[in-house]
Each structure stands twice: as C-alpha cells, then as structure tokens.
Write a protein that holds these residues in place. Structure first.
Motif, PDB file in Angstrom:
ATOM      1  N   GLU A   1      -9.522 -23.247  -9.617  1.00 38.97           N
ATOM      2  CA  GLU A   1      -8.281 -23.340  -8.851  1.00 38.97           C
ATOM      3  C   GLU A   1      -7.822 -21.995  -8.305  1.00 38.97           C
ATOM      4  O   GLU A   1      -7.017 -21.946  -7.379  1.00 38.97           O
ATOM      5  CB  GLU A   1      -7.174 -23.941  -9.723  1.00 38.97           C
ATOM      6  N   THR A   2      -8.273 -20.903  -8.883  1.00 38.74           N
ATOM      7  CA  THR A   2      -7.869 -19.561  -8.462  1.00 38.74           C
ATOM      8  C   THR A   2      -9.051 -18.852  -7.826  1.00 38.74           C
ATOM      9  O   THR A   2     -10.050 -18.575  -8.495  1.00 38.74           O
ATOM     10  CB  THR A   2      -7.358 -18.742  -9.666  1.00 38.74           C
ATOM     11  N   LEU A   3      -8.937 -18.579  -6.532  1.00 37.45           N
ATOM     12  CA  LEU A   3     -10.040 -17.966  -5.802  1.00 37.45           C
ATOM     13  C   LEU A   3      -9.861 -16.454  -5.731  1.00 37.45           C
ATOM     14  O   LEU A   3      -8.788 -15.959  -5.393  1.00 37.45           O
ATOM     15  CB  LEU A   3     -10.122 -18.541  -4.383  1.00 37.45           C
ATOM     16  N   MET A   4     -10.919 -15.718  -6.050  1.00 33.86           N
ATOM     17  CA  MET A   4     -10.914 -14.260  -5.982  1.00 33.86           C
ATOM     18  C   MET A   4     -12.175 -13.789  -5.269  1.00 33.86           C
ATOM     19  O   MET A   4     -13.224 -14.427  -5.372  1.00 33.86           O
ATOM     20  CB  MET A   4     -10.872 -13.628  -7.384  1.00 33.86           C
ATOM     21  N   SER A   5     -12.048 -12.670  -4.574  1.00 31.64           N
ATOM     22  CA  SER A   5     -13.218 -12.073  -3.952  1.00 31.64           C
ATOM     23  C   SER A   5     -14.155 -11.562  -5.046  1.00 31.64           C
ATOM     24  O   SER A   5     -13.727 -11.290  -6.175  1.00 31.64           O
ATOM     25  CB  SER A   5     -12.805 -10.918  -3.045  1.00 31.64           C
ATOM     26  N   PRO A   6     -15.455 -11.433  -4.753  1.00 30.24           N
ATOM     27  CA  PRO A   6     -16.405 -10.946  -5.773  1.00 30.24           C
ATOM     28  C   PRO A   6     -15.998  -9.603  -6.371  1.00 30.24           C
ATOM     29  O   PRO A   6     -16.098  -9.407  -7.586  1.00 30.24           O
ATOM     30  CB  PRO A   6     -17.721 -10.849  -4.998  1.00 30.24           C
ATOM     31  N   ARG A   7     -15.538  -8.693  -5.511  1.00 26.11           N
ATOM     32  CA  ARG A   7     -15.156  -7.367  -6.020  1.00 26.11           C
ATOM     33  C   ARG A   7     -13.969  -7.456  -6.957  1.00 26.11           C
ATOM     34  O   ARG A   7     -13.955  -6.862  -8.045  1.00 26.11           O
ATOM     35  CB  ARG A   7     -14.826  -6.443  -4.852  1.00 26.11           C
ATOM     36  N   ARG A   8     -12.948  -8.217  -6.548  1.00 23.33           N
ATOM     37  CA  ARG A   8     -11.764  -8.340  -7.387  1.00 23.33           C
ATOM     38  C   ARG A   8     -12.074  -9.090  -8.678  1.00 23.33           C
ATOM     39  O   ARG A   8     -11.547  -8.776  -9.745  1.00 23.33           O
ATOM     40  CB  ARG A   8     -10.637  -9.021  -6.605  1.00 23.33           C
ATOM     41  N   SER A   9     -12.956 -10.092  -8.595  1.00 22.79           N
ATOM     42  CA  SER A   9     -13.351 -10.833  -9.794  1.00 22.79           C
ATOM     43  C   SER A   9     -14.032  -9.916 -10.799  1.00 22.79           C
ATOM     44  O   SER A   9     -13.822 -10.037 -12.011  1.00 22.79           O
ATOM     45  CB  SER A   9     -14.298 -11.979  -9.419  1.00 22.79           C
ATOM     46  N   LYS A  10     -14.841  -8.991 -10.291  1.00 21.20           N
ATOM     47  CA  LYS A  10     -15.536  -8.051 -11.175  1.00 21.20           C
ATOM     48  C   LYS A  10     -14.554  -7.105 -11.853  1.00 21.20           C
ATOM     49  O   LYS A  10     -14.649  -6.842 -13.052  1.00 21.20           O
ATOM     50  CB  LYS A  10     -16.569  -7.250 -10.367  1.00 21.20           C
ATOM     51  N   VAL A  11     -13.570  -6.616 -11.091  1.00 17.26           N
ATOM     52  CA  VAL A  11     -12.585  -5.678 -11.646  1.00 17.26           C
ATOM     53  C   VAL A  11     -11.718  -6.360 -12.697  1.00 17.26           C
ATOM     54  O   VAL A  11     -11.394  -5.781 -13.739  1.00 17.26           O
ATOM     55  CB  VAL A  11     -11.709  -5.093 -10.517  1.00 17.26           C
ATOM     56  N   PHE A  12     -11.348  -7.628 -12.446  1.00 18.60           N
ATOM     57  CA  PHE A  12     -10.447  -8.326 -13.352  1.00 18.60           C
ATOM     58  C   PHE A  12     -11.192  -9.123 -14.422  1.00 18.60           C
ATOM     59  O   PHE A  12     -10.562  -9.846 -15.190  1.00 18.60           O
ATOM     60  CB  PHE A  12      -9.542  -9.268 -12.552  1.00 18.60           C
ATOM     61  N   SER A  13     -12.510  -8.998 -14.462  1.00 17.51           N
ATOM     62  CA  SER A  13     -13.289  -9.723 -15.466  1.00 17.51           C
ATOM     63  C   SER A  13     -12.861  -9.321 -16.875  1.00 17.51           C
ATOM     64  O   SER A  13     -12.766  -8.130 -17.204  1.00 17.51           O
ATOM     65  CB  SER A  13     -14.776  -9.428 -15.273  1.00 17.51           C
TER      66      SER A  13
ATOM     67  N   ASP B   1      11.647   9.399  -3.975  1.00 17.17           N
ATOM     68  CA  ASP B   1      11.017   9.451  -5.299  1.00 17.17           C
ATOM     69  C   ASP B   1      10.357   8.131  -5.696  1.00 17.17           C
ATOM     70  O   ASP B   1      10.052   7.916  -6.869  1.00 17.17           O
ATOM     71  CB  ASP B   1      12.067   9.821  -6.361  1.00 17.17           C
ATOM     72  N   SER B   2      10.110   7.247  -4.747  1.00 20.87           N
ATOM     73  CA  SER B   2       9.540   5.933  -5.075  1.00 20.87           C
ATOM     74  C   SER B   2       8.111   6.062  -5.591  1.00 20.87           C
ATOM     75  O   SER B   2       7.298   6.802  -5.027  1.00 20.87           O
ATOM     76  CB  SER B   2       9.542   5.037  -3.837  1.00 20.87           C
ATOM     77  N   PRO B   3       7.777   5.339  -6.678  1.00 21.22           N
ATOM     78  CA  PRO B   3       6.389   5.369  -7.175  1.00 21.22           C
ATOM     79  C   PRO B   3       5.396   4.740  -6.203  1.00 21.22           C
ATOM     80  O   PRO B   3       4.189   4.922  -6.350  1.00 21.22           O
ATOM     81  CB  PRO B   3       6.480   4.548  -8.474  1.00 21.22           C
ATOM     82  N   ALA B   4       5.907   4.021  -5.186  1.00 20.39           N
ATOM     83  CA  ALA B   4       5.000   3.448  -4.184  1.00 20.39           C
ATOM     84  C   ALA B   4       4.225   4.536  -3.461  1.00 20.39           C
ATOM     85  O   ALA B   4       3.095   4.304  -3.004  1.00 20.39           O
ATOM     86  CB  ALA B   4       5.799   2.614  -3.179  1.00 20.39           C
ATOM     87  N   LYS B   5       4.776   5.734  -3.374  1.00 26.93           N
ATOM     88  CA  LYS B   5       4.124   6.832  -2.682  1.00 26.93           C
ATOM     89  C   LYS B   5       2.928   7.381  -3.460  1.00 26.93           C
ATOM     90  O   LYS B   5       2.090   8.108  -2.916  1.00 26.93           O
ATOM     91  CB  LYS B   5       5.127   7.953  -2.414  1.00 26.93           C
ATOM     92  N   LEU B   6       2.833   7.031  -4.747  1.00 25.57           N
ATOM     93  CA  LEU B   6       1.763   7.539  -5.592  1.00 25.57           C
ATOM     94  C   LEU B   6       0.537   6.631  -5.612  1.00 25.57           C
ATOM     95  O   LEU B   6      -0.490   6.991  -6.184  1.00 25.57           O
ATOM     96  CB  LEU B   6       2.278   7.717  -7.031  1.00 25.57           C
ATOM     97  N   VAL B   7       0.638   5.463  -4.992  1.00 24.37           N
ATOM     98  CA  VAL B   7      -0.473   4.503  -4.997  1.00 24.37           C
ATOM     99  C   VAL B   7      -1.533   4.941  -3.996  1.00 24.37           C
ATOM    100  O   VAL B   7      -1.234   5.147  -2.814  1.00 24.37           O
ATOM    101  CB  VAL B   7       0.040   3.089  -4.655  1.00 24.37           C
ATOM    102  N   ASP B   8      -2.774   5.089  -4.468  1.00 21.23           N
ATOM    103  CA  ASP B   8      -3.844   5.512  -3.553  1.00 21.23           C
ATOM    104  C   ASP B   8      -4.447   4.294  -2.848  1.00 21.23           C
ATOM    105  O   ASP B   8      -4.088   3.136  -3.118  1.00 21.23           O
ATOM    106  CB  ASP B   8      -4.920   6.306  -4.299  1.00 21.23           C
TER     107      ASP B   8
ATOM    108  N   SER C   1      -7.475   2.908  -2.987  1.00 14.26           N
ATOM    109  CA  SER C   1      -8.255   1.991  -3.802  1.00 14.26           C
ATOM    110  C   SER C   1      -7.355   1.042  -4.601  1.00 14.26           C
ATOM    111  O   SER C   1      -7.564  -0.165  -4.612  1.00 14.26           O
ATOM    112  CB  SER C   1      -9.163   2.784  -4.750  1.00 14.26           C
ATOM    113  N   ASP C   2      -6.358   1.615  -5.278  1.00 12.93           N
ATOM    114  CA  ASP C   2      -5.435   0.773  -6.059  1.00 12.93           C
ATOM    115  C   ASP C   2      -4.609  -0.118  -5.169  1.00 12.93           C
ATOM    116  O   ASP C   2      -4.272  -1.260  -5.526  1.00 12.93           O
ATOM    117  CB  ASP C   2      -4.514   1.661  -6.903  1.00 12.93           C
ATOM    118  N   SER C   3      -4.266   0.386  -3.990  1.00  8.31           N
ATOM    119  CA  SER C   3      -3.477  -0.423  -3.045  1.00  8.31           C
ATOM    120  C   SER C   3      -4.267  -1.665  -2.629  1.00  8.31           C
ATOM    121  O   SER C   3      -3.719  -2.759  -2.542  1.00  8.31           O
ATOM    122  CB  SER C   3      -3.131   0.421  -1.824  1.00  8.31           C
TER     123      SER C   3
END
Length: 338
Positions: free
Chosen positions: A274-286, A320-327, A329-331
């Motif tokens: 029921e939950t579809l993930m891309s291959p790359r994201r599936s590997k990271v969240f495995s 000072d938002s932490p959103a500015k620290l997201v690179d 890859s993580d984004s």
C-alpha cells in the motif's frame, strides 16, 4: 475434389464450387467464411456485453430514470437553489436541504451506512487518536467536494475524527453550513465527522500600509491548520506556556478536499503493498520504522522536490531557521513533501 468446409456442411445453400466467391460477395461473411457479427466471438464477449447492459439499467433506475418522482441526487444538487427556509444559499445558493429527504434511495443508503458506523477513534497500531482533516473555503464547489470526502471516509470505515476546516465564511454562510453539516453529515453519516470554522486567511496585505492588495487562496490551508491545532475543541495549546500541545500524541493527517479514500489511512505505513517508495528511498529507509512518531512524520513526495532551498528562507522562515541547514541530499530524501 474440394472437401466441404464447415460452413458448407451446415448450410446446403452454399455449393462447393462457389464457396469463395459467394462468401466474398456476402456482406455477412469475410473472405474466409467467418461471420462479421458486431458481437465479439465466443460466449465470453457476449456475456460481457450483457453484464454492461444490466449495470447500465440498474444505474439508470437507481438515479431515478423513468420516474420523475425520484430524480437523481446529482440533479437535486445542481438545481435546488434554496436552502431550508427557501433563502438563497451562499455564493449562488447551491444547496440541498437534505439529501436523504430529497432522494429515498440516498436516504436508505445513508441509514444503512450510519447503522454500520462502529469504527473507533484510534489507530489500530498505536492506539493514538486520529484526526483526518481537509481544508476548504465556503464556496459551493468545495461544499460538494466535502460531501463526497465524508461519504468516501464512511464507505472505507476511516477510523478517527474526520474534520472539514472551512475558512472565510460570512455569518450567513457559517449558519447555513453548520445546519447543513448537522443534518446531512453528522446525523446522516457519523458523529465523528465534524466541521471547524476559521477566519479568512487568503488576503494578501501590504507590509507597510496593511492594505489588502490581493487574494492568495492557498494561505487558507496552512493557517487553517494552525487555527485548528490551536483552537479546536480536541486540540489546543497549554495555557501555561501557550506553545505546547494539550494532546501531543494525537495523529493529524492533512488531505485536500478533492481526495477520495480507497482504503483507510492511519499512522502505519509499513504495508509495502500500500505504500510506494522509490528504490533509493526504500534502501535508505530499510529496517526503519514506518509508523508515525514524534519527530518522524510521513508525507507524500511532491513535484517541487528540493527547489524550496532556493527560496528566500530568511524572509520566509527566519534568519535562524534550521531549514537553512538542510543540504541537498537530505532535502531530497526527507523534505520533498509539498
């Protein structure tokens, strides 16, 4: 000697010597003697056509075809210009006094669904209270969308509360929407289905003069959600600090009014069918939990991708938002939700 064909054996009128020419000139048969019937060959094709005709006749009857005393629900919604006491409904008056009263078939259907509404308020996985919410304005367009959303939630036995956030209603619209919701949604479907009214948030003001210079309807969604979290009877902020939630473990699921549920949606996304993930994201969240928890929300990916990193984050989120620290890859992996 030519051996008789099957067609000749069953049809003595077709002679051996004239088989090819007679079949070619006959409009009912092709050059090989096969029938050119409009029906598909075989019993399966005929059965499919018969089933389609039967379904059409049943649907026509259910919508009141041939019986002017019933009329379809769709026609009632489109043509009834009054609401309750005959006064004009908001924004053109596209209102129906009571769908279950106007249509006996809809009435029996709603009674049947309401009688089977024994769904609980909590997640089957975590036992946390669920709030499925969707944001609208008070237009007739999103009025009927809301009705379909509630109906779909009832059909799939969606657990928890289901709440429409209606922003920017006039006093007259608010009174009419409240009454319509009470009769057709809460009494017609489920007491778990609610409506939360908020002020008008879509006006764009000049930062210097404060004058409203335009309308950006998409502001209703984030600010309507904020209003719901702060002022809903089930939510709210602690009076001690005015920042922390009174019910920090409640699960909030934000949808749009043009969604139709095909199955219940909860805080558990561990079912891979029921939950579809891309291959790359599936590997990271495995191996990681697929259940919503504090600091681990779930969202559908969005076509904007990582482009939000190019926005003026100082202006939007603060210096000072932490959103500015997201690179990058993580984004891409964790923050593409729209």
């Amino acid at each position: 000697m030519l051996r008789p064909t099957r067609k000749q054996a069953t049809n003595p009128a077709v002679s051996n010597g004239a088989t090819h020419n007679s079949n070619t000139n006959n409009k009912d048969y092709d050059s090989r003697g096969r029938s050119k019937s409009f029906l598909p060959k075989g019993s399966i094709g005929t059965l499919i056509i018969l089933v389609c005709v039967a379904l059409f006749l049943v649907g026509y009857r259910l919508l009141g075809g041939g019986d002017g005393s019933k009329g379809s629900t769709i026609n009632n919604v489109a043509t009834n210009k009054s609401y309750g006491d005959g006064s004009s409904g908001p924004s053109g008056g596209l209102r129906v006094k009571s769908i279950q009263n106007n249509n006996p078939i809809a009435s029996s259907s709603q009674q049947r669904l309401r009688s089977t509404d024994t769904v609980g308020l909590t997640s089957p996985t975590t036992n946390n209270t669920l709030h499925l919410i969707f944001s609208t304005d008070c237009s007739p367009f999103q009025h009927w969308q809301s009705y379909l959303f509630f109906h779909a939630a009832l059909q799939v036995s969606q657990p928890g509360y289901v709440t429409r956030i209606a922003s920017g209603c006039t006093d007259e619209q608010l009174a009419e929407e409240k009454e319509w919701h009470r009769v057709n949604i809460q009494e017609g479907m489920s007491k778990r289905f609610r409506v939360h009214f908020t002020p008008h948030f879509s006006g764009v003001k000049d930062e210097v003069t404060g004058e409203v210079k335009g309308d950006y309807k998409f502001f209703n969604k984030p600010f309507g959600l904020k209003h719901f979290l702060e002022y809903s009877e089930f939510m709210g902020l602690n009076e001690d600090d005015g920042r922390t939630m009174k019910a920090p473990d409640v699960i909030v699921i934000l949808c749009d009014p043009d969604f139709l549920l095909l199955r219940p949606i909860t805080d558990d996304f561990s079912n891979e069918r029921e939950t579809l993930m891309s291959p790359r994201r599936s590997k990271v969240f495995s191996g990681k939990s697929k259940i919503v928890s504090h600091g681990h929300p779930y969202a559908q990916t969005y076509g904007l991708g990582t482009q939000w990193r190019k926005f003026n984050l100082d202006e939007i989120a603060g210096v000072d938002s932490p959103a500015k620290l997201v690179d990058q890859s993580d984004s891409q992996l964790y923050y593409p939700g729209g």
